[in-house]
Design a protein around this motif. Structure first.
Motif, PDB file in Angstrom:
ATOM      1  N   GLN A 273      -1.434   6.158   1.026  1.00  0.00           N
ATOM      2  CA  GLN A 273      -0.039   5.757   1.118  1.00  0.00           C
ATOM      3  C   GLN A 273       0.116   4.332   1.635  1.00  0.00           C
ATOM      4  O   GLN A 273       1.227   3.842   1.770  1.00  0.00           O
ATOM      5  CB  GLN A 273       0.717   6.722   2.035  1.00  0.00           C
ATOM      6  N   GLY A 274      -0.977   3.673   1.932  1.00  0.00           N
ATOM      7  CA  GLY A 274      -0.917   2.283   2.367  1.00  0.00           C
ATOM      8  C   GLY A 274      -0.530   1.381   1.214  1.00  0.00           C
ATOM      9  O   GLY A 274      -0.465   1.793   0.054  1.00  0.00           O
ATOM     10  N   SER A 275      -0.267   0.122   1.510  1.00  0.00           N
ATOM     11  CA  SER A 275       0.139  -0.791   0.450  1.00  0.00           C
ATOM     12  C   SER A 275      -1.012  -1.058  -0.512  1.00  0.00           C
ATOM     13  O   SER A 275      -0.791  -1.252  -1.703  1.00  0.00           O
ATOM     14  CB  SER A 275       0.654  -2.104   1.047  1.00  0.00           C
ATOM     15  N   HIS A 276      -2.258  -1.050  -0.034  1.00  0.00           N
ATOM     16  CA  HIS A 276      -3.380  -1.251  -0.944  1.00  0.00           C
ATOM     17  C   HIS A 276      -4.705  -0.971  -0.246  1.00  0.00           C
ATOM     18  O   HIS A 276      -4.777  -0.875   0.976  1.00  0.00           O
ATOM     19  CB  HIS A 276      -3.385  -2.663  -1.528  1.00  0.00           C
ATOM     20  N   LEU A 277      -5.760  -0.866  -1.070  1.00  0.00           N
ATOM     21  CA  LEU A 277      -7.122  -0.638  -0.594  1.00  0.00           C
ATOM     22  C   LEU A 277      -8.006  -1.811  -0.979  1.00  0.00           C
ATOM     23  O   LEU A 277      -7.767  -2.489  -1.982  1.00  0.00           O
ATOM     24  CB  LEU A 277      -7.728   0.629  -1.215  1.00  0.00           C
ATOM     25  N   ALA A 278      -9.046  -2.036  -0.192  1.00  0.00           N
ATOM     26  CA  ALA A 278     -10.121  -2.960  -0.558  1.00  0.00           C
ATOM     27  C   ALA A 278     -11.404  -2.146  -0.621  1.00  0.00           C
ATOM     28  O   ALA A 278     -11.693  -1.367   0.292  1.00  0.00           O
ATOM     29  CB  ALA A 278     -10.246  -4.091   0.454  1.00  0.00           C
ATOM     30  N   LEU A 279     -12.177  -2.323  -1.692  1.00  0.00           N
ATOM     31  CA  LEU A 279     -13.352  -1.501  -1.960  1.00  0.00           C
ATOM     32  C   LEU A 279     -14.619  -2.348  -1.879  1.00  0.00           C
ATOM     33  O   LEU A 279     -14.689  -3.424  -2.472  1.00  0.00           O
ATOM     34  CB  LEU A 279     -13.253  -0.876  -3.360  1.00  0.00           C
ATOM     35  N   TYR A 280     -15.640  -1.832  -1.169  1.00  0.00           N
ATOM     36  CA  TYR A 280     -16.888  -2.561  -0.978  1.00  0.00           C
ATOM     37  C   TYR A 280     -18.058  -1.604  -1.268  1.00  0.00           C
ATOM     38  O   TYR A 280     -18.479  -0.858  -0.384  1.00  0.00           O
ATOM     39  CB  TYR A 280     -17.006  -3.098   0.449  1.00  0.00           C
ATOM     40  N   PRO A 281     -18.612  -1.603  -2.491  1.00  0.00           N
ATOM     41  CA  PRO A 281     -19.727  -0.704  -2.809  1.00  0.00           C
ATOM     42  C   PRO A 281     -21.047  -1.264  -2.313  1.00  0.00           C
ATOM     43  O   PRO A 281     -21.263  -2.479  -2.314  1.00  0.00           O
ATOM     44  CB  PRO A 281     -19.703  -0.669  -4.341  1.00  0.00           C
ATOM     45  N   ASN A 282     -21.960  -0.388  -1.870  1.00  0.00           N
ATOM     46  CA  ASN A 282     -23.270  -0.903  -1.473  1.00  0.00           C
ATOM     47  C   ASN A 282     -24.135  -1.143  -2.709  1.00  0.00           C
ATOM     48  O   ASN A 282     -23.828  -0.657  -3.805  1.00  0.00           O
ATOM     49  CB  ASN A 282     -23.944   0.032  -0.459  1.00  0.00           C
ATOM     50  N   PRO A 283     -25.189  -1.938  -2.605  1.00  0.00           N
ATOM     51  CA  PRO A 283     -26.002  -2.299  -3.768  1.00  0.00           C
ATOM     52  C   PRO A 283     -26.739  -1.123  -4.411  1.00  0.00           C
ATOM     53  O   PRO A 283     -27.304  -1.272  -5.489  1.00  0.00           O
ATOM     54  CB  PRO A 283     -26.999  -3.321  -3.198  1.00  0.00           C
ATOM     55  N   LEU A 284     -26.743   0.035  -3.764  1.00  0.00           N
ATOM     56  CA  LEU A 284     -27.427   1.208  -4.306  1.00  0.00           C
ATOM     57  C   LEU A 284     -26.470   2.141  -5.039  1.00  0.00           C
ATOM     58  O   LEU A 284     -26.912   3.091  -5.694  1.00  0.00           O
ATOM     59  CB  LEU A 284     -28.122   1.984  -3.178  1.00  0.00           C
ATOM     60  N   GLY A 285     -25.181   1.902  -4.919  1.00  0.00           N
ATOM     61  CA  GLY A 285     -24.200   2.759  -5.558  1.00  0.00           C
ATOM     62  C   GLY A 285     -24.001   4.089  -4.863  1.00  0.00           C
ATOM     63  O   GLY A 285     -23.422   5.010  -5.439  1.00  0.00           O
ATOM     64  N   THR A 286     -24.439   4.214  -3.598  1.00  0.00           N
ATOM     65  CA  THR A 286     -24.372   5.488  -2.874  1.00  0.00           C
ATOM     66  C   THR A 286     -23.325   5.502  -1.770  1.00  0.00           C
ATOM     67  O   THR A 286     -22.951   6.574  -1.298  1.00  0.00           O
ATOM     68  CB  THR A 286     -25.732   5.816  -2.248  1.00  0.00           C
ATOM     69  N   ARG A 287     -22.884   4.327  -1.323  1.00  0.00           N
ATOM     70  CA  ARG A 287     -21.903   4.222  -0.249  1.00  0.00           C
ATOM     71  C   ARG A 287     -20.768   3.311  -0.705  1.00  0.00           C
ATOM     72  O   ARG A 287     -20.985   2.338  -1.413  1.00  0.00           O
ATOM     73  CB  ARG A 287     -22.530   3.655   1.031  1.00  0.00           C
ATOM     74  N   LEU A 288     -19.572   3.661  -0.269  1.00  0.00           N
ATOM     75  CA  LEU A 288     -18.403   2.850  -0.588  1.00  0.00           C
ATOM     76  C   LEU A 288     -17.601   2.641   0.688  1.00  0.00           C
ATOM     77  O   LEU A 288     -17.032   3.591   1.235  1.00  0.00           O
ATOM     78  CB  LEU A 288     -17.538   3.537  -1.651  1.00  0.00           C
ATOM     79  N   ALA A 289     -17.592   1.396   1.182  1.00  0.00           N
ATOM     80  CA  ALA A 289     -16.755   1.060   2.330  1.00  0.00           C
ATOM     81  C   ALA A 289     -15.343   0.780   1.812  1.00  0.00           C
ATOM     82  O   ALA A 289     -15.170   0.104   0.794  1.00  0.00           O
ATOM     83  CB  ALA A 289     -17.311  -0.148   3.066  1.00  0.00           C
ATOM     84  N   VAL A 290     -14.345   1.315   2.494  1.00  0.00           N
ATOM     85  CA  VAL A 290     -12.954   1.186   2.056  1.00  0.00           C
ATOM     86  C   VAL A 290     -12.098   0.768   3.238  1.00  0.00           C
ATOM     87  O   VAL A 290     -12.149   1.385   4.309  1.00  0.00           O
ATOM     88  CB  VAL A 290     -12.430   2.517   1.472  1.00  0.00           C
ATOM     89  N   VAL A 291     -11.315  -0.283   3.038  1.00  0.00           N
ATOM     90  CA  VAL A 291     -10.335  -0.714   4.034  1.00  0.00           C
ATOM     91  C   VAL A 291      -8.952  -0.407   3.489  1.00  0.00           C
ATOM     92  O   VAL A 291      -8.600  -0.833   2.389  1.00  0.00           O
ATOM     93  CB  VAL A 291     -10.460  -2.221   4.347  1.00  0.00           C
ATOM     94  N   GLU A 292      -8.174   0.349   4.251  1.00  0.00           N
ATOM     95  CA  GLU A 292      -6.810   0.681   3.838  1.00  0.00           C
ATOM     96  C   GLU A 292      -5.825  -0.144   4.637  1.00  0.00           C
ATOM     97  O   GLU A 292      -5.822  -0.124   5.871  1.00  0.00           O
ATOM     98  CB  GLU A 292      -6.507   2.166   4.044  1.00  0.00           C
ATOM     99  N   THR A 293      -4.980  -0.873   3.933  1.00  0.00           N
ATOM    100  CA  THR A 293      -3.957  -1.695   4.559  1.00  0.00           C
ATOM    101  C   THR A 293      -2.645  -0.915   4.562  1.00  0.00           C
ATOM    102  O   THR A 293      -2.105  -0.611   3.501  1.00  0.00           O
ATOM    103  CB  THR A 293      -3.782  -3.021   3.801  1.00  0.00           C
ATOM    104  N   LYS A 294      -2.164  -0.594   5.734  1.00  0.00           N
ATOM    105  CA  LYS A 294      -0.973   0.238   5.838  1.00  0.00           C
ATOM    106  C   LYS A 294       0.313  -0.573   5.762  1.00  0.00           C
ATOM    107  O   LYS A 294       1.302  -0.114   5.212  1.00  0.00           O
ATOM    108  CB  LYS A 294      -0.994   1.039   7.149  1.00  0.00           C
ATOM    109  N   ASP A 295       0.317  -1.757   6.329  1.00  0.00           N
ATOM    110  CA  ASP A 295       1.512  -2.590   6.285  1.00  0.00           C
ATOM    111  C   ASP A 295       1.494  -3.429   5.013  1.00  0.00           C
ATOM    112  O   ASP A 295       0.481  -3.534   4.324  1.00  0.00           O
ATOM    113  CB  ASP A 295       1.580  -3.494   7.517  1.00  0.00           C
ATOM    114  N   ASN A 296       2.618  -4.049   4.716  1.00  0.00           N
ATOM    115  CA  ASN A 296       2.740  -4.856   3.507  1.00  0.00           C
ATOM    116  C   ASN A 296       2.154  -6.245   3.743  1.00  0.00           C
ATOM    117  O   ASN A 296       2.846  -7.249   3.763  1.00  0.00           O
ATOM    118  CB  ASN A 296       4.206  -4.953   3.084  1.00  0.00           C
ATOM    119  N   MET A 297       0.833  -6.295   3.912  1.00  0.00           N
ATOM    120  CA  MET A 297       0.132  -7.550   4.156  1.00  0.00           C
ATOM    121  C   MET A 297      -0.265  -8.180   2.824  1.00  0.00           C
ATOM    122  O   MET A 297      -0.636  -7.488   1.887  1.00  0.00           O
ATOM    123  CB  MET A 297      -1.122  -7.301   4.985  1.00  0.00           C
ATOM    124  N   THR A 298      -0.189  -9.510   2.743  1.00  0.00           N
ATOM    125  CA  THR A 298      -0.550 -10.194   1.508  1.00  0.00           C
ATOM    126  C   THR A 298      -1.989 -10.674   1.545  1.00  0.00           C
ATOM    127  O   THR A 298      -2.326 -11.753   1.072  1.00  0.00           O
ATOM    128  CB  THR A 298       0.405 -11.379   1.266  1.00  0.00           C
TER     129      THR A 298
END
Length: 439
Positions: A273-298
């Motif tokens: 439900q946040g304004s957007h996500l940022a996705l960071y996959p690891n080089p092995l394709g086994t882990r995905l770091a995700v940052v969720e931005t809750k406020d309307n940040m640009t």
């Protein structure tokens, strides 16, 4: 650090103080709107010298840095060797966007020149000895470049005009061709905003443009995934697989989807439900770091960091504090993340490393340089696909920051040994070479 749980909706984080959050929003607005004016595209003009000698191919663990005078150089922090790449930086001649090829010692960067209030661009590609391999004049200075995994194509984003309206263009240069007269640059797509990821085979792309469209494939055979993309920036193509990750609107709900393009199957990673996500996959394709931005940040990332264990269908929260960037080590075991110091001045960060075996370690508290803060961190999910702050052996990190003396400095830190940051040069930008083999 919290224990793992089944994949599901992400957790909220405690809100920043309103005045502090507003300062970050205003900073992001400035850096997103401070581009040069769009220019109608013209064909690139190529100059192609002879191929580089074998002895000029690079060993691992080299840094490209932009020094205090604005010029670029290559450093070997361990041996102390240094190669000057440019020498004419000035208020009207600017160097930026250095990016290493992933499989060799090729290094590309952009030379921008102000001519009568108009920016003109030039793309340079050299080996580690500073010998020019490719030189291309362009009517616009590209503001982003990204090699494909094979190192034989160089993609670039730049301002463009379509039917009188400003937009962004994705162009791709065929780096294998040595024919200066051949058609080497191809316009793949336009849109604004524009994010993309190279497929592991280096032939296809996954494109997210205009905030609503996601397609995969090539200009000859594009395949639409969705026209209702929502709430994310750079798409993810998992390493060594046919699987992609993107945000889609499903029944009115923002949904993070992991899809297999070969089997036409998918699974839902989470709803958000946040304004957007940022996705960071690891080089092995086994882990995905995700940052969720809750406020309307640009900015693309400004919120809590979660780790998705894709092979286990579990997730854990790494930190509830706002994170603005994350970079995986080449071996896929450690994640360097830039946690905002909410009590400090704008530009203050705590550099921390998450490791699956050892947990979280604090590395340094830094005040980043203005250019890195304005041009790179706001789009960190895209830059994490093409650039690295880790050495090729996953042992060291590098970063630019204000020193105690109030000057821009380049620091290197051995994460494996646990030493303190070591100054290696004066400057405001640094990226490690990405290839691991020597020749």
């Amino acid at each position: 650090m919290q224990g793992k749980r089944d994949i599901g909706p992400m957790l909220n984080y405690r809100r920043l103080r309103p005045r502090r959050a507003l300062g970050w929003v205003l900073l992001a607005i400035c850096c997103l709107t401070g581009c040069s004016a769009p220019l109608q595209g013209e064909p690139l003009t190529f100059v192609v010298p002879p191929p580089p000698a074998e002895e000029n191919l690079a060993p691992a663990n080299l840094l490209v840095v932009r020094e205090a005078d604005g010029n670029l150089a290559i450093l070997n922090p361990e041996s102390g060797s240094r190669t000057q790449l440019t020498a004419d930086a000035s208020p009207t001649v600017l160097y930026g966007q250095p990016v290493w090829a992933p499989t060799s010692g090729q290094l590309a960067w952009v030379r921008s020149e102000i001519q009568r209030s108009t920016f003109r661009g030039q793309i340079m590609v050299t080996d580690t000895a500073g010998d020019v391999q490719t030189q291309a004049k362009t009517p616009f200075p590209p503001f982003y470049m990204y090699w494909n995994p094979m190192g034989d194509r160089l993609s670039l984003l730049g301002n463009w005009v379509v039917e009188g309206a400003p937009t962004i263009a994705l162009n791709i240069i065929d780096m294998d061709s040595r024919d200066a007269d051949a058609e080497r640059m191809h316009l793949w797509d336009t849109g604004q905003p524009f994010y993309y990821s190279w497929a592991p085979d280096g032939d296809s792309l996954m494109v997210h443009r205009d905030m609503n469209t996601v397609w995969v494939g090539s200009i000859e055979d594009p395949k639409l995934l969705t026209a209702q993309a929502v709430g994310f920036g750079a798409p993810v193509w998992l390493a060594g697989s046919d699987e992609v990750v993107y945000g889609d609107l499903r029944d009115g709900v923002a949904t993070l989807v992991q899809a297999n393009l070969k089997t036409a199957t998918e699974k839902i990673l989470t709803w958000y439900q946040g304004s957007h996500l940022a996705l960071y996959p690891n080089p092995l394709g086994t882990r995905l770091a995700v940052v969720e931005t809750k406020d309307n940040m640009t900015v693309n990332a400004f919120g809590p960091l979660h780790m998705y264990f894709l092979d286990q269908d579990t997730v854990e929260q790494v930190t509830p504090l706002p994170v603005m960037a994350a970079f995986w080590s080449p071996d896929g075991a450690s994640l360097l993340f830039w946690e905002v110091d909410v009590e400090g001045a704008i530009g203050s960060f705590s550099l921390r490393v998450w490791d699956e075996e050892t947990g979280i370690r604090d590395l340094a508290s830094v005040m980043v340089t203005p250019d890195f803060l304005q041009r790179y961190l706001p789009f960190s999910d895209q830059y994490a696909l093409s650039h690295t702050l880790w050495s090729a052996d996953s042992r060291m990190i590098a970063f630019a920051a204000y020193s105690a003396a109030g000057e821009n400095e380049i620091f290197v830190q051995d994460v494996k040994v646990g030493t303190s940051p070591k100054r290696v040069a004066s400057g405001d930008l640094a990226f490690w070479s990405r290839h691991t083999a020597t020749k």
